[in-house]
Design an enzyme around this catalytic site. Sequence first.
Site, PDB file in Angstrom:
ATOM      1  N   ASN A  87       0.908  -1.293  -0.040  1.00 13.43           N
ATOM      2  CA  ASN A  87      -0.239  -0.053   0.062  1.00 13.43           C
ATOM      3  C   ASN A  87       0.874   1.318  -0.014  1.00 13.43           C
ATOM      4  O   ASN A  87       0.454   2.331  -0.524  1.00 13.43           O
ATOM      5  CB  ASN A  87      -0.928  -0.181   1.247  1.00 13.43           C
ATOM      6  CG  ASN A  87      -1.445   1.290   1.621  1.00 13.43           C
ATOM      7  OD1 ASN A  87      -2.508   1.717   0.869  1.00 13.43           O
ATOM      8  ND2 ASN A  87      -0.818   2.161   2.587  1.00 13.43           N
ATOM      9  N   TYR A 152       3.855   9.343 -11.022  1.00 11.60           N
ATOM     10  CA  TYR A 152       2.874   8.523 -10.312  1.00 11.60           C
ATOM     11  C   TYR A 152       2.374   7.797 -11.366  1.00 11.60           C
ATOM     12  O   TYR A 152       2.057   6.474 -11.011  1.00 11.60           O
ATOM     13  CB  TYR A 152       2.047   9.606  -9.358  1.00 11.60           C
ATOM     14  CG  TYR A 152       0.997   8.652  -8.712  1.00 11.60           C
ATOM     15  CD1 TYR A 152       1.360   8.397  -7.504  1.00 11.60           C
ATOM     16  CD2 TYR A 152      -0.416   8.698  -9.139  1.00 11.60           C
ATOM     17  CE1 TYR A 152       0.373   7.892  -6.536  1.00 11.60           C
ATOM     18  CE2 TYR A 152      -1.186   8.293  -8.278  1.00 11.60           C
ATOM     19  CZ  TYR A 152      -0.955   7.692  -6.984  1.00 11.60           C
ATOM     20  OH  TYR A 152      -1.974   7.190  -6.270  1.00 11.60           O
ATOM     21  N   LYS A 156       1.910   3.326 -11.320  1.00 11.63           N
ATOM     22  CA  LYS A 156       0.561   2.763 -10.931  1.00 11.63           C
ATOM     23  C   LYS A 156       0.457   1.807 -12.303  1.00 11.63           C
ATOM     24  O   LYS A 156      -0.323   0.815 -12.020  1.00 11.63           O
ATOM     25  CB  LYS A 156      -0.396   3.702 -10.674  1.00 11.63           C
ATOM     26  CG  LYS A 156      -0.181   4.522  -9.351  1.00 11.63           C
ATOM     27  CD  LYS A 156       0.045   3.445  -8.066  1.00 11.63           C
ATOM     28  CE  LYS A 156       0.077   4.106  -6.801  1.00 11.63           C
ATOM     29  NZ  LYS A 156       0.111   3.267  -5.761  1.00 11.63           N
TER      30      LYS A 156
HETATM   31  P1  NAD Z   1      -0.860   8.425   2.689  1.00 10.76           P
HETATM   32  O1  NAD Z   1       0.177   9.522   2.341  1.00 10.76           O
HETATM   33  O2  NAD Z   1      -1.814   8.788   3.772  1.00 10.76           O
HETATM   34  O3  NAD Z   1      -0.203   7.154   3.170  1.00 10.76           O
HETATM   35  C1  NAD Z   1       0.938   6.547   2.485  1.00 10.76           C
HETATM   36  C2  NAD Z   1       1.688   5.782   3.473  1.00 10.76           C
HETATM   37  O4  NAD Z   1       2.997   5.060   2.807  1.00 10.76           O
HETATM   38  C3  NAD Z   1       2.275   6.546   4.794  1.00 10.76           C
HETATM   39  O5  NAD Z   1       2.157   5.724   5.975  1.00 10.76           O
HETATM   40  C4  NAD Z   1       3.658   6.806   4.634  1.00 10.76           C
HETATM   41  O6  NAD Z   1       4.400   7.072   5.498  1.00 10.76           O
HETATM   42  C5  NAD Z   1       4.039   5.285   3.564  1.00 10.76           C
HETATM   43  N1  NAD Z   1       5.075   5.434   2.983  1.00 10.76           N
HETATM   44  C6  NAD Z   1       5.427   6.292   1.763  1.00 10.76           C
HETATM   45  N2  NAD Z   1       6.919   6.031   1.437  1.00 10.76           N
HETATM   46  C7  NAD Z   1       7.307   4.814   2.302  1.00 10.76           C
HETATM   47  C8  NAD Z   1       8.354   4.483   2.419  1.00 10.76           C
HETATM   48  N3  NAD Z   1       9.337   4.847   1.737  1.00 10.76           N
HETATM   49  N4  NAD Z   1       8.593   3.353   3.404  1.00 10.76           N
HETATM   50  C9  NAD Z   1       7.736   3.104   4.210  1.00 10.76           C
HETATM   51  N5  NAD Z   1       6.210   3.499   4.221  1.00 10.76           N
HETATM   52  C10 NAD Z   1       6.121   4.632   3.138  1.00 10.76           C
HETATM   53  O7  NAD Z   1      -1.716   7.863   1.377  1.00 10.76           O
HETATM   54  P2  NAD Z   1      -2.938   7.215   1.072  1.00 10.76           P
HETATM   55  O8  NAD Z   1      -3.795   8.321   0.223  1.00 10.76           O
HETATM   56  O9  NAD Z   1      -3.371   6.475   2.421  1.00 10.76           O
HETATM   57  O10 NAD Z   1      -2.285   6.185  -0.171  1.00 10.76           O
HETATM   58  C11 NAD Z   1      -2.080   4.904   0.173  1.00 10.76           C
HETATM   59  C12 NAD Z   1      -1.847   3.971  -1.150  1.00 10.76           C
HETATM   60  O11 NAD Z   1      -3.143   4.276  -1.676  1.00 10.76           O
HETATM   61  C13 NAD Z   1      -0.696   4.592  -2.068  1.00 10.76           C
HETATM   62  O12 NAD Z   1      -0.109   3.604  -2.793  1.00 10.76           O
HETATM   63  C14 NAD Z   1      -1.383   5.662  -3.260  1.00 10.76           C
HETATM   64  O13 NAD Z   1      -0.934   5.889  -4.271  1.00 10.76           O
HETATM   65  C15 NAD Z   1      -2.963   4.975  -3.135  1.00 10.76           C
HETATM   66  N6  NAD Z   1      -3.928   5.827  -3.863  1.00 10.76           N
HETATM   67  C16 NAD Z   1      -4.525   6.846  -3.012  1.00 10.76           C
HETATM   68  C17 NAD Z   1      -5.623   7.370  -3.529  1.00 10.76           C
HETATM   69  C18 NAD Z   1      -6.265   8.216  -2.641  1.00 10.76           C
HETATM   70  O14 NAD Z   1      -7.320   9.018  -3.308  1.00 10.76           O
HETATM   71  N7  NAD Z   1      -5.864   8.709  -1.250  1.00 10.76           N
HETATM   72  C19 NAD Z   1      -6.160   7.052  -4.950  1.00 10.76           C
HETATM   73  C20 NAD Z   1      -5.509   6.154  -5.399  1.00 10.76           C
HETATM   74  C21 NAD Z   1      -4.583   5.407  -5.078  1.00 10.76           C
END
Ligand code: NAD
Length: 249
Positions: A87, A152, A156
Amino acid sequence: MEQGKIKLAIVTGGGSGIGLAITEKFVQAGIRTVIIGRDIQKLNNTSEKLGDLCIPVQGDLSDLNAIPALVSNIISQHGPVSILVNNAGINQKKIFTEVTDEDFQRILLTNLTAVFSLSREVVKHMLEHGGGSVINISSMAAQYGIPKVIAYTASKSAIEGMTKAMAVELSPQGIRVNCIAPGFIATDMSSKALDNDPERKHKALDRTPMGVLGLPADIGDAALFLAGDGARYITGVVLPVDGGNSIGF
Ligand code: NAD
């Protein structure tokens, strides 16, 4: 219940946003869940809130060399892993011509290369312990073109290809590999991209037939389903959880 009988999952980035919601669903379902992240304080707070089934482990996934030891330490301390949710991810909103090679590589390192390295290490153990389920996280950026997120989008789109390649190679050996493509979900990441850009937010919601942002828990429910026996005949799919955004007009 005896510890050895309870399933063990790894959720990367499990201390916030979507990863936290996935962890909550897993813990509620009685799955021991290792959350990996860089900020141990944040992970400890999550574990205190969710209880003993949530196990905090510090790790920076962009440090590829550290991944094999990270995985073997988790397995030697907590037992075989049967669920991996890749994730953790980062985003960067920048116009195409201003994205540097370093920017591009940094996003790919966390969102793609680290997913490969971690999956490889975990899968080696899953193969020895009767299989498992791997869940990757994609995005609407891989379903249609979104401006200003080139790295990004590349990462993805690659995750979706990798999901299919892993599924065909690993499913015969008892490892299902699937992907969730979240729509616009209310988290820190989406608020950075949308909150000071009303036009982008309007565009995102306008093409979402359900008309609202999703909740992290919506992704948690989908991950719990794909991880479990209810999805035993499902592999290689990309499941949009997006209020219809990907098919929206
Ligand atoms: P977020 O920024 O709240 O959480 C991302 C998490 O990843 C954080 O806890 C961060 O500390 C961790 N992280 C980042 N780099 C890291 C590393 N090098 N080592 C360890 N941990 C690391 O973001 P989110 O919105 O919860 O996103 C989670 C996933 O969902 C991501 O892959 C994101 O691309 C995907 N996503 C999110 C959305 C959205 O609308 N929020 C939409 C599509 C996809």
